[in-house]
Enzyme design. Sequence first.
Site, PDB file in Angstrom:
ATOM      1  N   LEU A 201       0.819  -1.212   0.000  1.00  0.00           N
ATOM      2  CA  LEU A 201       0.000   0.000   0.000  1.00  0.00           C
ATOM      3  C   LEU A 201       0.851   1.258   0.000  1.00  0.00           C
ATOM      4  O   LEU A 201       0.496   2.268  -0.599  1.00  0.00           O
ATOM      5  CB  LEU A 201      -0.913   0.025   1.229  1.00  0.00           C
ATOM      6  N   GLY A 204       7.518   4.162   3.546  1.00  0.00           N
ATOM      7  CA  GLY A 204       8.061   5.369   4.141  1.00  0.00           C
ATOM      8  C   GLY A 204       9.394   5.086   4.793  1.00  0.00           C
ATOM      9  O   GLY A 204       9.930   3.978   4.704  1.00  0.00           O
ATOM     10  N   THR A 205       9.934   6.080   5.476  1.00  0.00           N
ATOM     11  CA  THR A 205      11.228   5.931   6.120  1.00  0.00           C
ATOM     12  C   THR A 205      11.220   4.811   7.156  1.00  0.00           C
ATOM     13  O   THR A 205      12.181   4.063   7.275  1.00  0.00           O
ATOM     14  CB  THR A 205      11.622   7.252   6.795  1.00  0.00           C
ATOM     15  N   PHE A 206      10.135   4.692   7.880  1.00  0.00           N
ATOM     16  CA  PHE A 206      10.107   3.747   8.979  1.00  0.00           C
ATOM     17  C   PHE A 206       9.663   2.340   8.590  1.00  0.00           C
ATOM     18  O   PHE A 206       9.710   1.436   9.396  1.00  0.00           O
ATOM     19  CB  PHE A 206       9.213   4.285  10.097  1.00  0.00           C
ATOM     20  N   GLY A 207       9.211   2.157   7.368  1.00  0.00           N
ATOM     21  CA  GLY A 207       8.810   0.824   6.956  1.00  0.00           C
ATOM     22  C   GLY A 207       7.812   0.833   5.828  1.00  0.00           C
ATOM     23  O   GLY A 207       7.740   1.786   5.051  1.00  0.00           O
ATOM     24  N   LYS A 208       7.055  -0.249   5.720  1.00  0.00           N
ATOM     25  CA  LYS A 208       6.079  -0.415   4.651  1.00  0.00           C
ATOM     26  C   LYS A 208       4.716  -0.746   5.243  1.00  0.00           C
ATOM     27  O   LYS A 208       4.614  -1.233   6.371  1.00  0.00           O
ATOM     28  CB  LYS A 208       6.503  -1.548   3.714  1.00  0.00           C
ATOM     29  N   VAL A 209       3.679  -0.478   4.458  1.00  0.00           N
ATOM     30  CA  VAL A 209       2.330  -0.872   4.835  1.00  0.00           C
ATOM     31  C   VAL A 209       1.785  -1.765   3.739  1.00  0.00           C
ATOM     32  O   VAL A 209       1.854  -1.433   2.556  1.00  0.00           O
ATOM     33  CB  VAL A 209       1.412   0.353   5.023  1.00  0.00           C
ATOM     34  N   ASP A 321       1.549  15.758  14.642  1.00  0.00           N
ATOM     35  CA  ASP A 321       1.693  15.622  13.182  1.00  0.00           C
ATOM     36  C   ASP A 321       0.331  15.545  12.501  1.00  0.00           C
ATOM     37  O   ASP A 321       0.084  14.662  11.664  1.00  0.00           O
ATOM     38  CB  ASP A 321       2.536  14.397  12.829  1.00  0.00           C
TER      39      ASP A 321
END
Length: 528
Positions: A201, A204-209, A321
């Site tokens: 989906l 990003g920097t912190f991972g995937k969805v 945020d």
Amino acid sequence: MQTAVHAMAPQLLAQYSHSSLNRPLNGNSTGMPTPPATRKRKRAAHQYTVSYSEVQEVDSAGKVRDVIVIDDTPPPTTASPSTSHMFSTSYQPPLYSAPIRTRARAAQEAQALSTSVSSITIPGPAAKKRRRDIADDAGTVAKRPATGHLQQLTANKSIASGSGATIDEASKEVPCDDKEGHYIVVPDDIIHRRYRTVRLLGQGTFGKVVEAVDTETNKKVAIKIIRAIPKYRDASKMEVRVLQKLKERDPRNINKCIHLIQWFDHRNHICLVSELLGMCVYDFLKENEFAPFPRHHIQSFAKQLLGSVAFLHDLHLIHTDLKPENILLVNNDYRTAHIPIPGRRNGGTKAKRILKSTEIRLIDFGSATFEDEYHSNVVSTRHYRAPEIILGLGWSYPCDAFSLGCILVEFYTGMALFQTHDNLEHLAMMEQVMGKMTERFLRQGVRSKPEFFKEGKLDWPKPKVSRQSKKDVRACRSLQEIIHPRDSVNVHFLDLVKRLLTFDPVLRISVRDALAHPYFSLKIPAEL
């Protein structure tokens, strides 16, 4: 920074004197003025990339802390019809019925692509984008360092599914990460012996969805898979802690925040499972050619958002945020209306999408901060950042109220209110939109950031400022020009927005008080 935060806190907390704050933690309509085309919300002009930096900050106790600062460039798009963000999708495909493949087979098929999957760069659309901010400041979200609470999460089993942090031992010998620590996502992969992956989906920097199917319930879910790097793992556990608190205090989800279904450790990747929702509000705006929302929809959005954030503040949490990307529609269904095109003599019309449901969910609590815990120097995505953060005066609950003010104006016009990537230019735009800074706030700013001021006022424009920058600031209209008070609805809406977009955080309306504003007692007729 820490000293500044605590010096402000008593005055700021005075706005939140309702009893719930003191609870312990455990317990565009037709005729709307059309803004200039040059003010369209912008993103990166070329390819979307993911960038981050690791910096060190020294807190008031003299302790050095590692802080991760991420750029707010959106995740790269996928095959999905729209840009999907955490826990969201704009397309609901049929459930996968393909045979289940083993991790070994899936990894073998993906081996040739493993180096490219983590660095997907897809050219963004050519028009109607938001400016990408400079990496070292604009649009950053500083993640808090890990605290002692992280160790408690490892053994925590209080989530709804009854599962705590467990490690899937299957096929450990088969590589599942790329060189940057991202999980290699392939269709029909089985995660935690339960979830069958469908598609990526977002990233990003912190991972995937990923979208996945729960093989036990046959329901679709979203799984946020964190990178297998210690700093990101620790930050994700902080998010788990917040999500667990939200679900514990609101099990029926009356306050419309994303609910965590389950979390676990899968092959050194922290995974957060949640319900699969619709697209984010920004994506809907983009696919609708940045047409404003109808005024009765704005009222519905405003009430839900203020309620969600007031709930967070009652729990002594600051989201930090808030932005359209972090607001998901529960349902993407819409009808199409044809509205007149302003300025067309021949009476031409254009299609506009009107949502059938305005129900939303607030997401992304990875930067949420408890009021009594460490505050990073810079928070919030640039376009929604409060002035006290820019001036280094410390921040608390009111920074969320300011972000909500920016979001409501964006819903009314269809585009971001402040289009900038520079601190001084940002402050100059604020004065154009909101009026001059109050004397008290000005004095605080002069002491904190003297380089931004001269002779007791904002030092704008400086000699080396570009012509374009001067032009961009001059193009900013006042709130009264943006929200023309042509009827009682706009009069009350304008007043609410003015109270949210106040320079001094001590004078800014709290989200709880904003819910009692006369604007919400109005019956706004359905319109386009």
